[in-house]
Scaffold this active site. Sequence first.
Site, PDB file in Angstrom:
ATOM      1  CD  GLU A   1      -2.907  -0.937  -0.148  1.00 47.13           C
ATOM      2  OE1 GLU A   1      -2.969   0.158  -0.740  1.00 47.13           O
ATOM      3  OE2 GLU A   1      -3.507  -1.945  -0.560  1.00 47.13           O
TER       4      GLU A   1
ATOM      5  CE1 TYR B   1      -6.759   2.813  -0.825  1.00 46.09           C
ATOM      6  CE2 TYR B   1      -4.383   3.009  -0.433  1.00 46.09           C
ATOM      7  CZ  TYR B   1      -5.474   2.309  -0.935  1.00 46.09           C
ATOM      8  OH  TYR B   1      -5.295   1.095  -1.520  1.00 46.09           O
TER       9      TYR B   1
ATOM     10  CG  ASP C   1      -8.166   4.257  -4.752  1.00 44.86           C
ATOM     11  OD1 ASP C   1      -9.418   4.207  -4.808  1.00 44.86           O
ATOM     12  OD2 ASP C   1      -7.428   3.621  -5.521  1.00 44.86           O
TER      13      ASP C   1
END
Length: 366
Positions: free
Chosen positions: A41, A124, A142
Amino acid sequence: MENSTSNKQHFSNTLINWYHQNKRNLPWRNTTSAYHIWLSEIILQQTRVSQGLPYYQQFTEKFPTIQDLANAQEDEVMRTWQGLGYYSRARNLHKCAKIITENFLGKFPESYKELLKLPGIGPYTGAAIASFAFKEPVPAIDGNAYRVLSRVFGLDHDLSESKTFRKFFEASGQLIPDNNPDDYNQAIMEFGAMHCTPKNPNCQECPFISSCFAYENNQQHLLPVKTKKTKVSKRHMNYLVFRHADTFFMKQRSGKDIWQGLYDFYCLESENNPDINEIEDKLLFSLLNSGAIVEHESTVYKHVLSHRQLFIRFYVIDVQSSANVQMLEQSDLIAFEKETLEEIPKPIIIDKFLKIYNGEQNLLIL
DNA sequence: AATCCGGGGTT
DNA sequence: AACCCAGGATT
């Protein structure tokens, strides 16, 4: 007559069905390891899967566990990140690994709220980790989620306004299923990335063709709404590449400027990229008076960042004498052998220049 | 709320 | 050339 609850279920069910039939097989989707999910991520922030994938493989290979990452030298982490950009991600990655290792017994906290307290983890990424690793039903918003939700439901809040995040977060929070939050978050992002794309979305084969606001009103190209464009300004950077035999003199960048923590050459900025004899600089003046020789002036490279146009010129100076070498070391410059140079993190344009320059030297020998 | 921070692929 | 990408931190 459908009620709103069944409409919501229809959206998430349809989305998740599409995902199961169309998803790419990506390595971070085949793990429940919070470390690997977190790593992917951070790498994928503002970064396409195709660009991030080789970096993910490098990081997992070099640093199989979060302890390996925490114990690594900062320079090695930065060198592995070299070329990905937004280098604060790499510094925070290292910082976070140390915090988890030293203060959390190597285990990530398992809630969205706690994850948000860690460096480099924002709304996020916190939601992504919480849902993928720990099945917490918190929506991951996102760029893909903004686009899909705005088009399907006609949400025209301006992405340039900070309050807009909460609107989408709450909208998606109404849609995310408690029993399947990870697939939902994966699905909305994959759908945005692969199907409901910024340009030329595949509306003809879209499972939402009969219910999509944007399609019905022919507003795919207008949604999501984003009014403010990032302003791009110009910078002119002139690098004095001091060379002595096979050593180059580098400086580690610090402060709040671009490329913090990376190594580059002695840099002079001005309103243009002057010829070498137009440059007024004390150090250069002293070196030339002590026998240093200008051996190469490069053309002007244009290097584009998201918010800057950099015009960069390199001037290679053969410093010749060991007296000059001492002068450079007193100016906080660090000598690196050509081979060692490969191991330190550098902006991609510096790396490119060195490859071209050293390549030309090799060609001359052949 | 506005600005800063990379590099690369698509259109 | 414009857009934007599995955004976050700082001012």
